[in-house]
Write a protein that holds these residues in place. Structure first.
Motif, PDB file in Angstrom:
ATOM      1  N   MET A   1       5.432  17.297  15.306  1.00  0.00           N
ATOM      2  CA  MET A   1       4.856  16.469  16.369  1.00  0.00           C
ATOM      3  C   MET A   1       3.359  16.242  16.173  1.00  0.00           C
ATOM      4  O   MET A   1       2.857  15.148  16.431  1.00  0.00           O
ATOM      5  N   ILE A   2       2.645  17.249  15.686  1.00  0.00           N
ATOM      6  CA  ILE A   2       1.218  17.077  15.412  1.00  0.00           C
ATOM      7  C   ILE A   2       1.012  16.061  14.285  1.00  0.00           C
ATOM      8  O   ILE A   2       0.127  15.208  14.355  1.00  0.00           O
ATOM      9  N   ALA A   3       1.829  16.159  13.235  1.00  0.00           N
ATOM     10  CA  ALA A   3       1.730  15.190  12.142  1.00  0.00           C
ATOM     11  C   ALA A   3       2.039  13.787  12.632  1.00  0.00           C
ATOM     12  O   ALA A   3       1.344  12.826  12.265  1.00  0.00           O
ATOM     13  N   ALA A   4       3.059  13.634  13.476  1.00  0.00           N
ATOM     14  CA  ALA A   4       3.413  12.315  14.008  1.00  0.00           C
ATOM     15  C   ALA A   4       2.282  11.740  14.846  1.00  0.00           C
ATOM     16  O   ALA A   4       1.946  10.560  14.723  1.00  0.00           O
ATOM     17  N   PHE A   5       1.687  12.562  15.689  1.00  0.00           N
ATOM     18  CA  PHE A   5       0.592  12.105  16.535  1.00  0.00           C
ATOM     19  C   PHE A   5      -0.627  11.706  15.694  1.00  0.00           C
ATOM     20  O   PHE A   5      -1.256  10.675  15.929  1.00  0.00           O
ATOM     21  N   THR A   6      -0.938  12.526  14.688  1.00  0.00           N
ATOM     22  CA  THR A   6      -2.081  12.245  13.812  1.00  0.00           C
ATOM     23  C   THR A   6      -1.864  10.956  13.025  1.00  0.00           C
ATOM     24  O   THR A   6      -2.755  10.097  12.950  1.00  0.00           O
ATOM     25  N   LEU A   7      -0.686  10.812  12.442  1.00  0.00           N
ATOM     26  CA  LEU A   7      -0.390   9.592  11.685  1.00  0.00           C
ATOM     27  C   LEU A   7      -0.355   8.368  12.593  1.00  0.00           C
ATOM     28  O   LEU A   7      -0.847   7.302  12.221  1.00  0.00           O
ATOM     29  N   GLY A   8       0.224   8.520  13.771  1.00  0.00           N
ATOM     30  CA  GLY A   8       0.262   7.409  14.718  1.00  0.00           C
ATOM     31  C   GLY A   8      -1.133   6.947  15.108  1.00  0.00           C
ATOM     32  O   GLY A   8      -1.405   5.743  15.212  1.00  0.00           O
ATOM     33  N   THR A   9      -2.027   7.901  15.309  1.00  0.00           N
ATOM     34  CA  THR A   9      -3.412   7.558  15.638  1.00  0.00           C
ATOM     35  C   THR A   9      -4.090   6.837  14.477  1.00  0.00           C
ATOM     36  O   THR A   9      -4.785   5.830  14.668  1.00  0.00           O
ATOM     37  N   LEU A  10      -3.882   7.336  13.269  1.00  0.00           N
ATOM     38  CA  LEU A  10      -4.460   6.706  12.084  1.00  0.00           C
ATOM     39  C   LEU A  10      -3.934   5.283  11.905  1.00  0.00           C
ATOM     40  O   LEU A  10      -4.707   4.350  11.676  1.00  0.00           O
ATOM     41  N   PHE A  11      -2.614   5.099  12.025  1.00  0.00           N
ATOM     42  CA  PHE A  11      -2.019   3.777  11.855  1.00  0.00           C
ATOM     43  C   PHE A  11      -2.439   2.818  12.963  1.00  0.00           C
ATOM     44  O   PHE A  11      -2.579   1.621  12.733  1.00  0.00           O
ATOM     45  N   PHE A  12      -2.649   3.339  14.162  1.00  0.00           N
ATOM     46  CA  PHE A  12      -3.148   2.494  15.251  1.00  0.00           C
ATOM     47  C   PHE A  12      -4.556   2.005  14.927  1.00  0.00           C
ATOM     48  O   PHE A  12      -4.881   0.834  15.127  1.00  0.00           O
ATOM     49  N   PHE A  13      -5.379   2.915  14.417  1.00  0.00           N
ATOM     50  CA  PHE A  13      -6.743   2.563  14.045  1.00  0.00           C
ATOM     51  C   PHE A  13      -6.754   1.525  12.917  1.00  0.00           C
ATOM     52  O   PHE A  13      -7.588   0.617  12.897  1.00  0.00           O
ATOM     53  N   LEU A  14      -5.813   1.654  11.969  1.00  0.00           N
ATOM     54  CA  LEU A  14      -5.740   0.731  10.834  1.00  0.00           C
ATOM     55  C   LEU A  14      -4.941  -0.538  11.150  1.00  0.00           C
ATOM     56  O   LEU A  14      -4.728  -1.360  10.261  1.00  0.00           O
ATOM     57  N   ASP A  15      -4.508  -0.696  12.398  1.00  0.00           N
ATOM     58  CA  ASP A  15      -3.771  -1.868  12.869  1.00  0.00           C
ATOM     59  C   ASP A  15      -2.497  -2.106  12.059  1.00  0.00           C
ATOM     60  O   ASP A  15      -2.280  -3.167  11.479  1.00  0.00           O
ATOM     61  N   MET A  16      -1.655  -1.072  12.019  1.00  0.00           N
ATOM     62  CA  MET A  16      -0.356  -1.126  11.344  1.00  0.00           C
ATOM     63  C   MET A  16       0.726  -0.813  12.374  1.00  0.00           C
ATOM     64  O   MET A  16       1.222   0.317  12.460  1.00  0.00           O
TER      65      MET A  16
END
Length: 72
Positions: A26-41
């Motif tokens: 869940m931590i990895a999912a949240f971290t990746l989701g935040t990164l992808f949101f920032f990168l507009d993916m």
């Protein structure tokens, strides 16, 4: 400091391989989701949300497989 009453038993909440694996996913999912949101993916943001759901479902599955708290 006072001594802890021996009749008090620690239920072992969060001290199992099932809990740790679930939380790490869940931590990895949240971290990746935040990164992808920032990168507009947006597609990968939704994929991360799906991974978060997998992490939520993972704990009961691993718990039933014998990786939950031992001795309870």
């Amino acid at each position: 400091m006072t001594e802890q009453d021996e009749s008090f038993g620690d239920p072992g909440h969060g001290h199992s391989r099932a809990a740790w694996a679930s939380v790490l996913v869940m931590i990895a999912a949240f971290t990746l989701g935040t990164l992808f949101f920032f990168l507009d993916m947006p597609l990968l943001v939704w994929a991360s949300a799906g991974l978060l759901v997998v992490g939520i479902i993972l704990w009961p599955i691993l718990n039933r497989a014998g990786f939950g708290p031992q001795g309870h």
